[in-house]
Design an enzyme around this catalytic site. Sequence first.
Site, mmCIF file in Angstrom:
data_model
loop_
_atom_site.group_PDB
_atom_site.id
_atom_site.type_symbol
_atom_site.label_atom_id
_atom_site.label_comp_id
_atom_site.label_asym_id
_atom_site.label_seq_id
_atom_site.Cartn_x
_atom_site.Cartn_y
_atom_site.Cartn_z
ATOM 1 N N TYR A 53 -38.034 34.093 -5.479
ATOM 2 C CA TYR A 53 -37.127 34.420 -6.580
ATOM 3 C C TYR A 53 -36.275 33.204 -6.950
ATOM 4 C CZ TYR A 53 -33.188 36.369 -9.165
ATOM 5 O OH TYR A 53 -32.233 36.610 -10.120
ATOM 6 N N HIS A 83 -27.054 31.842 -19.941
ATOM 7 C CA HIS A 83 -25.985 32.540 -19.231
ATOM 8 C C HIS A 83 -24.586 32.062 -19.628
ATOM 9 C CE1 HIS A 83 -29.254 34.198 -17.008
ATOM 10 N NE2 HIS A 83 -28.505 34.724 -16.057
ATOM 11 N N ASN A 196 -24.612 31.432 -9.131
ATOM 12 C CA ASN A 196 -24.714 32.701 -8.411
ATOM 13 C C ASN A 196 -23.645 32.780 -7.325
ATOM 14 O OD1 ASN A 196 -25.852 35.179 -7.599
ATOM 15 N ND2 ASN A 196 -27.884 34.431 -8.161
ATOM 16 N N TYR A 282 17.724 54.879 -3.529
ATOM 17 C CA TYR A 282 16.458 54.406 -2.962
ATOM 18 C C TYR A 282 16.129 52.987 -3.403
ATOM 19 C CZ TYR A 282 15.040 59.094 -1.344
ATOM 20 O OH TYR A 282 14.951 60.293 -0.701
ATOM 21 N N ARG A 285 18.310 50.937 -1.003
ATOM 22 C CA ARG A 285 18.122 51.168 0.428
ATOM 23 C C ARG A 285 16.669 50.981 0.860
ATOM 24 N NH1 ARG A 285 18.293 56.914 2.455
ATOM 25 N NH2 ARG A 285 19.162 57.248 0.385
ATOM 26 N N PHE A 330 -23.559 37.950 -3.336
ATOM 27 C CA PHE A 330 -22.834 37.556 -4.540
ATOM 28 C C PHE A 330 -21.978 38.684 -5.110
ATOM 29 C CE2 PHE A 330 -27.240 38.778 -5.441
ATOM 30 C CZ PHE A 330 -27.002 39.989 -6.076
ATOM 31 N N GLU A 416 -29.545 44.949 -12.263
ATOM 32 C CA GLU A 416 -28.172 44.808 -11.764
ATOM 33 C C GLU A 416 -27.412 46.071 -12.171
ATOM 34 O OE1 GLU A 416 -26.950 41.025 -13.327
ATOM 35 O OE2 GLU A 416 -28.548 39.976 -12.279
#
Length: 511
Positions: A53, A83, A196, A282, A285, A330, A416
Amino acid sequence: MTVTIQPTGISPADVLAVARGTTKVVLDPAAVAAMATSRSIVDGIEAAGRPVYGVSTGFGALANTFVAPERRAELQHALIRSHAAGVGAPMPREVVRAMMLLRVRSLALGRSGVRPLVAEALVDLLNHEVTPWVPEHGSLGASGDLAPLAHCALVLLGEGWVLGPAGERIPGDEALRRAGLTPIELAAKEGLALINGTDGMLGMLLLAIHDAGHLFAMADVTAALAIEAMLGSERPFLPELHAIRPHPGQAASAANIHKLLQDSAVMDSHRHDLAHAVQDAYSMRCAPQVAGAARDTLDFVATVAGRELRSVVDNPVVLPDGRVESTGNFHGAPLGFAADYLAIAAAEVGAIAERRVDRLLDVTRSRDLPAFLSPDAGVNSGLMIAQYTAAGIVAENRRLAAPASVDSLPTSGMQEDHVSMGWAAAKKLRTVLDNLTSLLAVELLAAVRGLQLRAPLTPSPAGRAALAALADVVGEPGPDVFLAPLMEAAREAVRGPELRAAIERELGPLS
């Protein structure tokens, strides 16, 4: 200063030094050797013609598409171009520099199968102040930060865009030429190895960890000053009360606030007053319980980021025994969860600060301070609208605290099919922390004004340091003035190191 990238990685301090400065980067010879060794394995796979791959196949949903040897370099270049598909405003310089350094770090671990010259080319960009233009939108945290890293990698090829010194966009080839650099040609696996990874989200998280640590300490400072101005009690911050609930962050925050309230004539003025409230609200404190929980959250997040900083984040990875295996390392879930968790904590630190501001301004609850901290309320509004601003920011932080990491949209033809949204989680965390800076600035400004109005009583050393830090801008209580410059000065006092350093010179280090 120089950061040396070794095959064992780098430190968070290294990332900060390079991201926010001009620290030079060098590759240790051992890292170069580790990369060369892993590259020889990839070259052997190429020679043997084995299908792997990203080396001899396409990507994502095209993982089963065989690519002929003569087109594998073209495959890597095409990957980077396709990309680099982000849109929107450019990410800040510090984020891009952190991302590039972290990608070099990952390659230098010797599990990515790239030639050393690829890492050296990224180092050259850093050392020559060439910062790629990386759009803010594009990453799903799926196979890491694919689009942002592709925008960085594209500049190595003499393409894409670079962020100019005035924020302008410069063509990548022109920027390389100006820097005296030349484009590189990618070989098999190298384009994939450049993109990646989780480097963008990790870079943002490491920067956020540093900033949150400072802001949480400053939250103790502004809380203590507000409590002092409201004639609050120091007794809830005694160490023995926090030893019986042993959360470490809570104990540290309580110790800070108790220390900050000492040696104060303002506190002395009501310490033995029988009419004084038995219990503070609150927001006063419980300040250590909230800020302390945020500190413990920060410790957890720092642990996660530290693990990632030691991790090989790539796919596929080249193992020392010669195997090349696909992984899911990844995936950004660990970082996405951590960023969302820290955003929740930081939002609450800001929310409780805004509640103290509201008490300081409310004449019915501020223990004899004038309405809205104006000596002439009515004609003048004092800090009324500063609290409006704080309330609006709290509301925004609540929206931003909704976790990004519970979302997922399938991509790449369902290959994906679950993504982390870690980039989005880390990016909105940066906004939450910037908003927290503003909220603490409003509290600092209100507390300073309140302490001024307690004159002639002398405040604590921390109070005196805060008054001195803002004296030139804030002036004395009086008629209304243009408020925005005062708020900006208070923001700078919270964000910068000077006020904290002045306080620590008087009291010693804050936790």
